[in-house]
Write a protein that holds these residues in place. Sequence first.
Motif, PDB file in Angstrom:
ATOM      1  N   GLY A  38       0.795  -1.214   0.000  1.00 57.36           N
ATOM      2  CA  GLY A  38       0.000   0.000   0.000  1.00 57.36           C
ATOM      3  C   GLY A  38       0.827   1.262   0.000  1.00 57.36           C
ATOM      4  O   GLY A  38       0.330   2.338  -0.342  1.00 57.36           O
ATOM      5  N   VAL A  55       5.317   7.078  -2.029  1.00 57.26           N
ATOM      6  CA  VAL A  55       4.144   7.183  -2.899  1.00 57.26           C
ATOM      7  C   VAL A  55       3.016   6.354  -2.296  1.00 57.26           C
ATOM      8  O   VAL A  55       3.198   5.160  -2.028  1.00 57.26           O
ATOM      9  N   HIS A  56       1.860   6.961  -2.096  1.00 59.36           N
ATOM     10  CA  HIS A  56       0.725   6.245  -1.513  1.00 59.36           C
ATOM     11  C   HIS A  56      -0.271   5.779  -2.575  1.00 59.36           C
ATOM     12  O   HIS A  56      -1.142   4.951  -2.275  1.00 59.36           O
ATOM     13  N   ASP A  57      -0.163   6.273  -3.772  1.00 57.52           N
ATOM     14  CA  ASP A  57      -1.075   5.900  -4.855  1.00 57.52           C
ATOM     15  C   ASP A  57      -0.311   5.081  -5.892  1.00 57.52           C
ATOM     16  O   ASP A  57       0.529   5.608  -6.628  1.00 57.52           O
ATOM     17  N   ASP A  58      -0.600   3.772  -5.952  1.00 58.77           N
ATOM     18  CA  ASP A  58       0.110   2.889  -6.877  1.00 58.77           C
ATOM     19  C   ASP A  58      -0.044   3.318  -8.331  1.00 58.77           C
ATOM     20  O   ASP A  58       0.817   3.045  -9.170  1.00 58.77           O
ATOM     21  N   ALA A  59      -1.147   3.987  -8.659  1.00 58.42           N
ATOM     22  CA  ALA A  59      -1.402   4.394 -10.038  1.00 58.42           C
ATOM     23  C   ALA A  59      -0.334   5.355 -10.552  1.00 58.42           C
ATOM     24  O   ALA A  59      -0.075   5.423 -11.761  1.00 58.42           O
ATOM     25  N   LEU A  60       0.281   6.106  -9.636  1.00 59.90           N
ATOM     26  CA  LEU A  60       1.314   7.043 -10.053  1.00 59.90           C
ATOM     27  C   LEU A  60       2.534   6.341 -10.631  1.00 59.90           C
ATOM     28  O   LEU A  60       3.297   6.942 -11.404  1.00 59.90           O
ATOM     29  N   GLU A  98       2.604  13.212  -4.678  1.00 61.13           N
ATOM     30  CA  GLU A  98       1.380  12.811  -5.378  1.00 61.13           C
ATOM     31  C   GLU A  98       1.439  13.281  -6.825  1.00 61.13           C
ATOM     32  O   GLU A  98       0.426  13.408  -7.498  1.00 61.13           O
TER      33      GLU A  98
END
Length: 238
Positions: A38, A55-60, A98
Amino acid sequence: MIKPNQYRTVSCGELREENIGQQVRVAGWVENIRDHGGVMFLDIRDQYGVLQVVVHDDALLRGINKECTVTLSGEVVKRDEETINKKIATGMVEVHTEDITVLGKCKNVLPFEVATSTNTGEDVRLKYRFLDLRNPKVHKNIMFRSQVIAFLRQKMTELGFTEINTPILSTSSPEGARDYLIPSRKHKGKFYALPQAPQIFKQLLMVSGFDKYFQIAPVFPDRALLPRRGRTCRPFAG
């Protein structure tokens, strides 16, 4: 300290505890990607050092792999005590981002790992020289060479010497080693030769009244033809 631009406001090796809370932008190569369930961690590297990015958003990270060139912005945050890395200068801080933009995509499969490229065959290293030059050891050697030359140039200038560059290509001279010839484009059937010594140019400078001069000259070894005697343009001072 580097000058800010659209890709970075600080270098990857510049951030310290006094920068905590600041919004920064950095750019560099992705040295490593770690997935901690995560939360993703990136190690971003440039000429000046390595920085950890959270990074907290894997999509990045979609489409991003090792050695991709990226730019990102975020807040400088102090690392948790258990994640502090005293082996690197930026080991007390990390950047939470982000916003990641890929500047240069890298293939998923590298011909060799950058960190261990010096263990790879020379033919492969030269073919992918742009990767080999990212190796910390290779990079350090080039930077050290630059520092040595800068030091020599500074000291010679302080001693009153004038830096003068003599020709790299000239006419052939009757000396012991075989000539290294370069064909002329403008004069058909004529060749330039790599001087075996700057002696004639030194003599010209002497009779012309140059009192103290020096040259930091390139070296061109001809080891394939003469294993025990290389062709060089030697550094000199007079």
